[in-house]
Scaffold this motif. Structure first.
Motif, PDB file in Angstrom:
ATOM      1  N   ARG A  11      16.127 -13.083 -50.185  1.00  0.00           N
ATOM      2  CA  ARG A  11      17.145 -13.679 -51.040  1.00  0.00           C
ATOM      3  C   ARG A  11      16.658 -14.961 -51.700  1.00  0.00           C
ATOM      4  NH1 ARG A  11      19.000  -9.343 -51.178  1.00  0.00           N
ATOM      5  NH2 ARG A  11      20.644  -8.554 -49.872  1.00  0.00           N
ATOM      6  N   GLN A  63      16.194 -18.593 -49.943  1.00  0.00           N
ATOM      7  CA  GLN A  63      15.767 -18.415 -48.562  1.00  0.00           C
ATOM      8  C   GLN A  63      14.538 -19.270 -48.280  1.00  0.00           C
ATOM      9  OE1 GLN A  63      14.757 -14.318 -47.800  1.00  0.00           O
ATOM     10  NE2 GLN A  63      14.889 -14.576 -45.580  1.00  0.00           N
ATOM     11  N   PRO A  76      10.098 -15.256 -43.422  1.00  0.00           N
ATOM     12  CA  PRO A  76      11.365 -15.992 -43.425  1.00  0.00           C
ATOM     13  C   PRO A  76      11.392 -17.044 -42.315  1.00  0.00           C
ATOM     14  CG  PRO A  76      11.752 -13.630 -43.489  1.00  0.00           C
ATOM     15  CD  PRO A  76      10.290 -13.829 -43.219  1.00  0.00           C
TER      16      PRO A  76
END
Length: 139
Positions: free
Chosen positions: A107, A110, A130
């Protein structure tokens, strides 16, 4: 016994900007340059700073934390992957991909952390994972 870190590392100052960048990647470091005139971060490494023309801009190593600026999921017969633009905390942007998450789950906004990857003897290159919590030792 560990060797002297000042003598164990080769002198990178004689290498081309690309070779120097790759040498940093081999060490697990995401390196970039900074324009000594404007203070702006420079990436991809160059012989002279864009705009000011300052020759041989000094090198820095990124802390490795960035934010997804843009992302797209690429679908193919060989499997899906994403392509993402990552804004690094130091002020530069690079094109890479985010791994460790489904390609369509990445996203904008992020936070991600850099990791160097090598495949089948290729030169190392930066990819991102992430970050769920920056207190987990990201820095």
């Amino acid at each position: 016994m560990m060797g002297d870190p000042t003598t164990d590392r080769p002198d990178l100052s004689t290498l081309s900007p690309r070779a120097r960048f790759l040498a940093h990647c081999a060490r697990g470091e995401l390196a970039f340059q900074r324009d000594p005139v404007t203070g702006r971060a420079i990436f991809y490494p160059r012989m002279a700073a864009p705009g000011s023309g300052a020759e041989d801009p000094p090198w820095e190593v990124s802390a490795g934390i960035g934010t997804v600026y843009s992302t797209t999921c690429v679908r193919s017969r060989d499997g899906d992957h994403n392509v993402a633009l990552i804004d690094m905390e130091e002020g530069f942007r690079l094109l890479s991909r985010v791994e460790g998450a489904a390609p369509d789950a990445v996203r904008i906004g992020q936070q991600v952390r850099v990791r160097m990857r090598t495949d089948d003897g290729e030169e190392p290159y930066p990819v991102f994972d992430p970050v769920t919590d920056l207190r987990d030792g990201a820095r």
